[in-house]
Structures are given as C-alpha cells and as structure tokens.
Design a protein around this motif. Sequence first.
Motif, short mmCIF file in Angstrom:
data_model
loop_
_atom_site.label_atom_id
_atom_site.label_comp_id
_atom_site.label_asym_id
_atom_site.label_seq_id
_atom_site.Cartn_x
_atom_site.Cartn_y
_atom_site.Cartn_z
N GLY A 35 0.82 -1.21 0.00
CA GLY A 35 0.00 0.00 0.00
C GLY A 35 0.85 1.26 0.00
N ASN A 36 0.17 2.40 0.02
CA ASN A 36 0.86 3.69 -0.08
C ASN A 36 1.81 3.93 1.10
OD1 ASN A 36 -0.69 3.98 -2.32
ND2 ASN A 36 -2.02 5.60 -1.52
N ASP A 37 1.40 3.46 2.27
CA ASP A 37 2.24 3.67 3.45
C ASP A 37 3.58 2.96 3.29
OD1 ASP A 37 2.46 4.73 6.17
OD2 ASP A 37 2.52 2.64 6.80
N ALA A 38 3.55 1.73 2.76
CA ALA A 38 4.78 0.97 2.55
C ALA A 38 5.66 1.64 1.50
CB ALA A 38 4.43 -0.45 2.12
N VAL A 39 5.04 2.25 0.47
CA VAL A 39 5.81 2.95 -0.57
C VAL A 39 6.53 4.15 0.04
CG1 VAL A 39 5.62 4.32 -2.69
CG2 VAL A 39 4.33 2.18 -2.45
N LYS A 40 5.82 4.95 0.85
CA LYS A 40 6.44 6.12 1.48
C LYS A 40 7.62 5.73 2.36
CE LYS A 40 2.23 8.93 1.68
NZ LYS A 40 1.14 9.40 2.56
N ARG A 41 7.47 4.62 3.08
CA ARG A 41 8.53 4.18 4.00
C ARG A 41 9.58 3.31 3.30
NH1 ARG A 41 6.47 4.39 9.48
NH2 ARG A 41 4.28 4.98 9.50
N ASN A 42 9.33 2.98 2.03
CA ASN A 42 10.18 2.07 1.26
C ASN A 42 10.33 0.72 2.00
OD1 ASN A 42 11.69 1.36 -1.01
ND2 ASN A 42 13.64 1.91 -0.02
N GLN A 43 9.21 0.23 2.53
CA GLN A 43 9.19 -1.07 3.21
C GLN A 43 8.48 -2.08 2.32
OE1 GLN A 43 7.31 -0.13 6.95
NE2 GLN A 43 9.24 0.37 7.94
N PHE A 44 9.23 -3.01 1.79
CA PHE A 44 8.67 -4.00 0.86
C PHE A 44 9.06 -5.40 1.31
CE2 PHE A 44 12.74 -2.39 -0.64
CZ PHE A 44 13.49 -3.55 -0.74
N ARG A 45 8.43 -6.38 0.69
CA ARG A 45 8.82 -7.78 0.91
C ARG A 45 9.16 -8.39 -0.44
NH1 ARG A 45 4.91 -9.82 5.92
NH2 ARG A 45 5.50 -8.09 7.26
N LEU A 46 10.14 -9.26 -0.44
CA LEU A 46 10.59 -9.88 -1.69
C LEU A 46 9.90 -11.22 -1.89
CD1 LEU A 46 14.42 -9.16 -1.48
CD2 LEU A 46 12.76 -7.97 -2.91
N ILE A 47 9.49 -11.46 -3.13
CA ILE A 47 8.97 -12.79 -3.47
C ILE A 47 9.76 -13.31 -4.67
CG2 ILE A 47 6.67 -12.31 -2.59
CD1 ILE A 47 5.72 -12.05 -5.53
N SER A 48 9.87 -14.62 -4.77
CA SER A 48 10.57 -15.24 -5.89
C SER A 48 9.57 -16.10 -6.66
CB SER A 48 11.72 -16.10 -5.37
OG SER A 48 12.41 -16.68 -6.44
N VAL A 49 9.38 -15.79 -7.94
CA VAL A 49 8.40 -16.52 -8.76
C VAL A 49 9.04 -16.89 -10.10
CG1 VAL A 49 6.36 -15.45 -7.73
CG2 VAL A 49 7.49 -14.32 -9.65
N PRO A 50 8.54 -17.94 -10.77
CA PRO A 50 9.06 -18.28 -12.11
C PRO A 50 8.82 -17.13 -13.09
CG PRO A 50 7.70 -20.06 -11.21
CD PRO A 50 7.52 -18.89 -10.31
N ARG A 51 9.73 -16.98 -14.05
CA ARG A 51 9.58 -15.89 -15.04
C ARG A 51 8.32 -16.05 -15.87
NH1 ARG A 51 13.72 -12.46 -15.51
NH2 ARG A 51 15.67 -13.01 -14.49
N ILE A 52 7.86 -17.28 -16.01
CA ILE A 52 6.66 -17.52 -16.84
C ILE A 52 5.41 -17.62 -15.96
CG2 ILE A 52 7.90 -18.63 -18.74
CD1 ILE A 52 7.07 -21.33 -17.48
N ALA A 53 5.50 -17.14 -14.68
CA ALA A 53 4.37 -17.25 -13.75
C ALA A 53 3.18 -16.44 -14.26
CB ALA A 53 4.77 -16.77 -12.37
#
Length: 629
Positions: free
Chosen positions: A11-29
Amino acid sequence: SGKQTLKIFDGNDAVKRNQFRLISVPRIAKNEEVVEAALRAYYINDDQQEYELQTFTQQVLLSDDVINRNDAAEDSNLGSVFRESVPEAWIIRAKPKDEEVIRIYPAWLKVGMAYVSLRVNKDSTVQSVIKEVLPLLGRQTECLQNFKLVEVLMGSKQVQRMVLDNQEPILNRLKDIRKTSIRQMNQTRFYIVENSKSIVQVNLFVSGLPPQLSPEEYTNILKEELAIKTNVVSVSHVYQAQGAVVLQISCFSEAERIYMLVKDTVVNDKPLNAVVIPAVMASKIPQNCCPLLVFVNPKSGGLKGRDLLYSFRKLLNPHQVFELTNGGPLPGFHTFSKVPSFRVLVCGGDGTVGWVLGALEEIRHKLVCSEPSVAILPLGTGNDLGRVLRWGAGYSGEDPYSILISVDEADDVLMDRWTILLDAEEPAEGAENGIAEPEPPKIVQMNNYCGLGIDAELSLDFHHAREEEPGKFNSRFHNKGVYVKVGLQKISHTRNLHKDIKLQVDQHEVELPSIEGLIFINIPSWGSGADLWGSESDNRFEKPRIDDGLLEVVGVTGVVHMGQVQGGFRSGIRIAQGSYFRVTLLKPIPVQVDGEPWIQAPGQIIISAAGPKVHMLKKSKQKQKKTGS
C-alpha cells in the motif's frame, strides 16, 4: 535462472517508508500466481481473486534506490547492468467493490456472539450501519444517538482508535484503509460503542503494609510515605490480615506519581508493591457466564511461565491474567471479588498452587463467588497435585488455546485441605545463651503431604542448593538430578526417627516401626508421581480418596526405600489413617510441607482438617481420548 525476484509493497504507506517484501516466482508465472505469492508474503489468507497488482515504475524506484545512493550508476555502462538487476516492484491492491460484507463487534460482553456480519453498499453510511446493527444485537429500542462506530487498528506495537463520522460512506472508509495498507485492513476491526461520560478512576492495589491496622492508620501511613492528596485519593478497600489496601484515584497524574513512588518506598523494612487493577462491571456479566481468572508464576518451569503469561494475555482479556511475582494472588481475587461465578487457572508448581489456595482461603469471605473451582497447569518439578487431577506431569509446550478448552470441559471435584499447627517448646537453634523465648506457634496449610525426617532432609538440602545457585535450577531434569545427588549422599546415614518422635492418631497412641521418615499424605501421588500408600487392599484401612476427610500415614526406612518407592518396586509402610494427628518431637527434626522444608524445634505438631473442602478441576478423560486420537 528461471526465477525472478519481485519487490511487493502492500500500500501507499509501505511505498512512502520504502518497506517492501521480496517474493521469488518463475519468469513464466501467471498473474494469479504472483498475486498468491504476494498475499502469502504478507500472511493474508483472503481470496486472491479480490486482489490485483499495480506496477510501480522503475524510474520512481531507482531515484530512491540504494544503487543510486552509492553512486554506482554514474557510469552509463554500469548503470544499464544495475538497472537490469534491480527487482521489479509492484503494489498489491484490493479490487474495488460495489458491495461487501463487514463484521461489527459489540464493545460490550455478548455471550455466544463475537460479532455480527452486515452487507454494505455505496449508499451505506456509518449511521445506517449503526441503525442496522442495533436490532441484530438486541438493542433495537435504544436511541441511535447513544452509539458510535469506532475503528480500531490492532497493530503489533500499539492499538489506535478512531471514532467515525456518522455521515461517512463506509465503503469509502474501507477503500482508504486498503489503499494505505492491505495488511492494516486485516488488523482493523469496527466496534459499535455506547456513548458514556468519561470518568477518571484508577484503582491501585498497594501491598507490603503492616498488617492488622485500621483504615485511618493506613491512610496516615500513605499520607506520610506517599504524600497522597486526599481530595483525589481515597482508600476503597482494606485487607488488614494481608497488610494491603486499594486506592481509588480520580486523577491520572496523581495515580502515576503514586505508582512510581511506591516502587521506592519501604515501610518497617518491607518494600511496598503497587498493581494497577481494572474495575470489573459485574452487573453486566450474564448469569450463565463463568469467566476465568488466570494466575501465572513466571519463575516456574524455566522460561515457560513467562511464555504462557504472554500467550494467555493474547487469548483472553489481559486484565484477567495476573503475574504472581507482582503482588501475589490477592490483586486477582480482589478484581474478581464481585463476579458472581468464576473459575481459576493456576500456572505453576505445587508450591504456587498452595500459595493461591491459601490466599483464596484468607479472602473467601470477601468474594461473592466464595468457592471458585481451581484448575492447574503444572510448571514445577514434582507436580503431584497436577498428576492426581490429570493435568499431567508438567507442561511440555501444548497449545495454550487447547489448555483453555480443557479447563472449560474439566470436572469439578472436592479436595481436603489440612491445617498444621507447629508449637515449639524450646528456643530456636542459634538463640544467644539459650535465653531466647520459644518460637511462637506457627500455622501452615497443607494440600499434598507433610514429611518428617529423611524426606524433609532431602528437600532441605535441595532448597539450600537452589538458594546458593538459583540460576541453575531452571529445568525439571536438572532439579531431579540434584535430588538424586543429595539422596546418594544420605544413603549410608543411620537414623532412628521412631525414637525421636511420638504419634497420636484420633486420640490414640500409635507405635511406630523402625523408620527414618514419616509422611502424611492427602493425595495418591508423592515425590513426582510415586504411589507411597500402594494399591494393595487392606481391611485395616479405607481406600484413600482426596475428599474423604482422612490422611494416610506412611513410613520409609531410608533413601534406598524411597528410591524403590519412586521406581514403583515397593510401597511405603502403612502406619495409620485418621482425621486428627498429634506428633511430639523430642529433638529438632527436618519437616517439609508441600515441598517447603525447615528444621522444626522440639514440641508439638497438630494436623487437622482446614475448614471447607476446596473445589478443584479434574481434566476430563473424554478430552484426553480426543487429544490422543
């Protein structure tokens, strides 16, 4: 590689704080797979069809990225390489809805109904929601103006409350919350709250005062030591026998000042203690409701006591869970004193259970529910009472919620309690020149057993070892190892306890065999689960029960005999069974009651029934079968 790493903002709050989570998915997902992985990263179990991904432009991300801050992108060639290696970024959004179902929680106790579900659309306002909810909660005859809708965000660090405007469209509010953070939406509840005039009242339970004083004397001590302001502070309850009072304070700053000052105050060489306690509105508790009062000893069972304290405070209202190291059991019993019916759960060893039962006996006459039933979550070393009542040999990490279910389904049983009067006829050991007066008579309560001789001597040695190095005694395994060690040291000792004491049972003299230990048992478990009395039938005695008004008297010949009993190879020597006992000590002898040992000077020990039987909770057999399957 066939995988790609994506940055996901919720959400917008996470964008302002630059707080994200990483996910790993296949390129053809597929898009649905990426949405599912994104929701999983934020522990959101909602239907993935209700969410979509919105692209977060690379330019915006790069302007804020660590790569640029390190000036690594100054070289154009390097910049293109880094630009390719930066993970793509997405914002997960909730799809807009024309209508949806929301949950509204009543801010008052409503047994059997945690919340009501309500379908809302673009025309629904806060006021229309209140109007529709009141009939569902049985409050249809009451005026709408007496209620408000409160948005409560229960984050991991704090709870935030906001009263919603009556004209605000409810769908717009949901949309705004989700735009800020979809995870925040999962932590938000809507409560319908009754308007009431806010009255400042803080209840402070102060203990550690001298016992048996009048209310006026307690007030004078508090004026002198704490400089209390009588215009905003009053003594509402007095517990003279325990040296404790409850202060009612109508000013927050004064309550905070007194609370902080109490921690550093000593009266008659005894530190004071203060606990902030809630005011329970007993009149609003439904008739068929039986709340649970929980006592936890965080020092029992290593760190398990502390973990359970946190778990129960999350599962229950935290105001019904009391830490015994902070003021003992009395603040909890006072808080529940007006509750018409309640149960008690004690988390600790047999000593902790005895402490709570003793406090209950002292305050029983001041409770509306004078005989609450008591369940045990065993955290100690022996846990004999916990074993007898089927709560097990010791807590081993079971789900705290399943424990609460077991308490709810437990059976009510009665248990005898016993009063032991210790009347020394000679001065205590160490008295100067033997001039000192004999010790005053001492009264202790017994739930499990009382031992004289070798049994108490081993307990005393263990007690001394624990006092010398308390940090090492944080596991059941280590504690039992120390018991074995002190027992082995006594194995060659010879004693003639039967020559040093005389026993009278129900006014009749009883001749003692050659023994080193004499034990009075109230429950069929001794020394961490051993059956000291034995299961053989005997025409001389009744079959023991915990509610028969009788104690069993058993002898042991020494450490080896005790070891054989604990190994299940032998039982003790049955000596007597009765309801009134007089033991005459001809010399100082080690004595222990429910694991608390000391050296008792020569004199009389009288054991008799202690008032009414106590109500205990025995774990249901049916529940155990369910758990096993």
